[in-house]
Scaffold this active site. Structure first.
Site, mmCIF file in Angstrom:
data_model
loop_
_atom_site.group_PDB
_atom_site.id
_atom_site.type_symbol
_atom_site.label_atom_id
_atom_site.label_comp_id
_atom_site.label_asym_id
_atom_site.label_seq_id
_atom_site.Cartn_x
_atom_site.Cartn_y
_atom_site.Cartn_z
ATOM 1 N N ALA A 113 96.061 117.108 -6.780
ATOM 2 C CA ALA A 113 96.329 117.719 -5.478
ATOM 3 C C ALA A 113 97.229 118.935 -5.679
ATOM 4 C CB ALA A 113 96.995 116.717 -4.548
ATOM 5 N N LYS A 114 97.335 119.758 -4.671
ATOM 6 C CA LYS A 114 98.244 120.901 -4.730
ATOM 7 C C LYS A 114 98.500 121.382 -3.313
ATOM 8 C CE LYS A 114 100.192 123.637 -7.942
ATOM 9 N NZ LYS A 114 100.557 123.333 -9.343
#
Ligand code: NAD
Length: 424
Positions: A113-114
Site C-alpha cells: 500500500a502507499k
C-alpha cells in the site's frame, strides 16, 4: 477482457508505466501462476480524498490525498505516506505496487500500500502540517488499521507525522492503537533502529553485492542523489566501511569533493540549512554533471525516474544501489545491464525500512521491545538471506536482479492469490 484502467492515463515515463513494464518482464518466469498475473496490473483499492484545512491566516485550502492498497493477498497493506507537490494517483499506485513486490521479496506477511498528499509541506507551518495530517488520517481512516493497512514515513514525512496519525486514528476508534503506523517516536511504541533502517538495508545489500562482484568498499568512491533519511543514513555506513562520498545532490544543489566529504562537518550543515548547498567542504557543481562523476558506487535516493537513457550511458559506477523507489526507467535498466553495471533494485535494496517497520509492528503487538543490536542483527540476516535467494534466481533464469526479485515476489503473491481463491 482485461482493459487498461480508465481512471489513470500514465505517460511513457510515469512510474505506473515503469511498473507495468517490469511486470511484463517477469511473466515468462511465472509458469502456471501467470494465469493470475492480471491482479498485479490493477490496485485492489484506491481511495482519493479531499483534505481541507484552515490556514494560519484564516483562508481555507484544499489538498488532494490518496491511499492505494495494491494487493492484500499476503496480509495487511503496508507502505509509506509521501507529502510532495508532484504526488498523483498513478504515482501512488506505482509506489503501492512496488511495496507489494518488496514485502513479498523479503517475505514479510504484508500486502502493498502507499499514500500521499499533493502538497509542498515546506510552505506550511507546523500547526498547518498537523491539521493536514490529522484530516488526511481521518479521511483514510475507513481503510487503515493495525490489521488492515499500516502507513509509515516516506518523502517529507517523519516520526512526528506518524505520532499525529497514530493519535488521530486512536481518538477516532477510542483506544490507543500504536500498531496503526510504524516509524513512530520511540516512546510511543517506535522501534530502535527504524530511522536508519532503510539506509542500513541499502548498505547491507550493497556490501553483499560488492563482495560478490569483487569490489572493495574500502576506498571506493560513492555518489549519492538525495540526502534525506535514506541517502544520508546509507552514506554514513559507507563512510564507516572506508568508502569516500565524492558527490551529493539534493533539492538544494550538487556538491563534489574527490577526496570525500568530512561527515562530521557535513551533517550539522545539512541540519542547519536543510540541504547540501553552500557546504564549504566541497565544490558546487552543475546539476547534470552529477551523473558524470567518477565513482564505483552510485546511490539514487531521491525520487522516481532519475536515471534515463542518457544518464545511464554516462554513469561510471560499477554498482547502482536503488535507495529511492523507481529511480531507473526500463530503457535505462537495459542500457546499464548491457554496460555491465550491476543494479540492486529498489524492491530489495530499500526493503530495510519496511523490514524494521515489521519489527516495530510485532513489538507493538507483543508490547515487548528489542535492543538496537537485536534489530540490526535480524535486519542484516533477513536482507542477506533475501538477496541470496534473488541472486540464485537471477543465475538460474539468466535475468537481472530486478526481474529475479519480481519473479520471487510475484510467485509468492500469486501463490497466495491462488490458494485463497477468488471470492465469492
Ligand atoms: P526524505 O524526504 O528524507 O529525503 C528526500 C531527499 O531527496 C532530500 O535530500 C531531498 O533534498 C532530495 N530531493 C528531492 N527532490 C530532489 C531532486 N529533484 N533532485 C535531487 N534530490 C532531490 O525522503 P527519504 O525518506 O529519504 O526517501 C527518499 C527515497 O527513498 C524515496 O524514493 C522514498 O520512496 C524511498 N524510500 C524511503 C524509505 C524510508 O524509510 N524513508 C523506505 C524505502 C524507500
Amino acid at each position: 477482457m482485461n482493459e487498461t484502467l480508465s481512471y489513470v492515463n500514465p505517460g511513457p515515463d510515469s512510474p505506473w508505466t515503469t511498473y507495468l513494464s517490469q511486470v511484463d518482464r517477469v511473466l515468462p518466469y511465472l509458469g502456471p501462476l501467470a494465469r493470475w498475473a492480471e491482479t498485479l496490473r490493477r490496485p485492489k483499492r484506491a481511495l482519493v480524498v479531499d483534505v481541507p484545512i484552515e490556514l494560519d491566516d484564516g483562508r481555507v485550502a484544499h489538498f488532494e490525498g490518496f491511499r492505494v492498497q495494491h494487493n492484500l493477498s499476503r496480509g495487511p497493506g503496508k507502505g509509506g505516506v509521501r507529502y510532495h507537490p508532484d504526488v498523483t494517483l498513478e504515482e501512488v499506485m506505482a509506489l503501492a505496487a512496488w511495496m507489494s513486490i518488496k514485502n513479498a521479496a523479503v517475505n514479510l506477511p504484508y500486502g502493498g500500500a502507499k499514500g500521499g498528499i499533493r502538497v509542498d509541506p515546506k510552505q506550511l507551518s507546523t500547526k498547518e502540517l498537523e491539521k493536514l495530517t490529522r484530516r488526511y488520517t481521518s479521511e483514510i481512516g475507513i481503510i487503515i488499521g493495525p490489521m488492515q493497512d499500516i502507513p509509515a514515513p516516506d518523502v517529507n514525512t517523519n516520526a512526528q507525522v506518524m505520532a499525529w496519525m497514530m493519535d488521530t486514528y486512536s481518538m477516532n476508534v477510542g483506544a490507543t492503537a500504536t500498531g496503526v503506523v510504524t516509524g513512530k517516536p520511540i516512546h510511543l511504541g517506535g522501534s530502535l533502529g527504524r530511522v536508519k533502517a532503510t539506509g542500513r538495508g541499502v548498505f547491507v545489500t550493497g556490501r553483499e553485492a560488492a563482495r560478490r562482484i569483487g569490489l572493495n568498499l574500502d576506498g571506493a568512491r560513492v555518489a549519492v542523489q538525495g540526502f534525506g533519511n535514506v541517502g544520508s543514513s546509507a552514506a554514513e555506513l559507507f563512510v564507516q566501511a572506508g568508502s569516500r562520498i565524492v558527490a551529493i545532490q539534493d533539492h538544494s544543489g550538487t556538491i563534489v569533493n574527490e577526496h570525500g566529504f568530512d561527515f562530521a562537518e557535513l551533517m550539522p550543515h545539512v541540519r542547519a540549512t536543510g540541504g547540501v548547498a553552500g557546504f564549504k567542504g566541497g565544490d558546487a557543481a552543475p546539476a547534470e554533471s552529477f551523473w558524470d562523476v567518477k565513482c564505483e558506487v552510485l546511490i539514487p535516493a531521491a525520487l522516481e525516474g532519475q536515471i534515463n537513457a542518457d544518464r545511464a550511458n554516462r554513469i561510471t559506477a560499477k554498482l547502482v544501489l536503488e535507495g529511492a523507489n523507481g529511480p531507473t526507467l526500463p530503457v535505462a535498466d537495459d542500457i546499464l545491464g548491457d554496460r555491465g553495471v550491476l543494479v540492486v533494485p529498489d524492491v530489495i535494496c530499500n526493503a530495510g525500512g519496511v523490514t524494521v517497520s515489521y519489527f516495530e509492528w510485532v513489538q507493538d503487538f507483543s508490547s515487548f521491545f528489542w535492543t538496537e543490536d537485536e534489530i540490526n542483527v535480524r535486519l542484516d540476516k533477513i536482507m542477506v538471506g533475501a538477496l541470496k535467494t534473488i541472486w540464485d534466481t537471477a543465475d538460474r533464469h539468466g535475468v537481472s536482479l530486478r526481474t529475479a526479485t519480481f519473479a520471487v515476489a510475484c510467485e509468492r503473491i500469486l501463490m497466495a492469490r491462488q490458494e485463497r481463491g477468488l471470492y465469492p
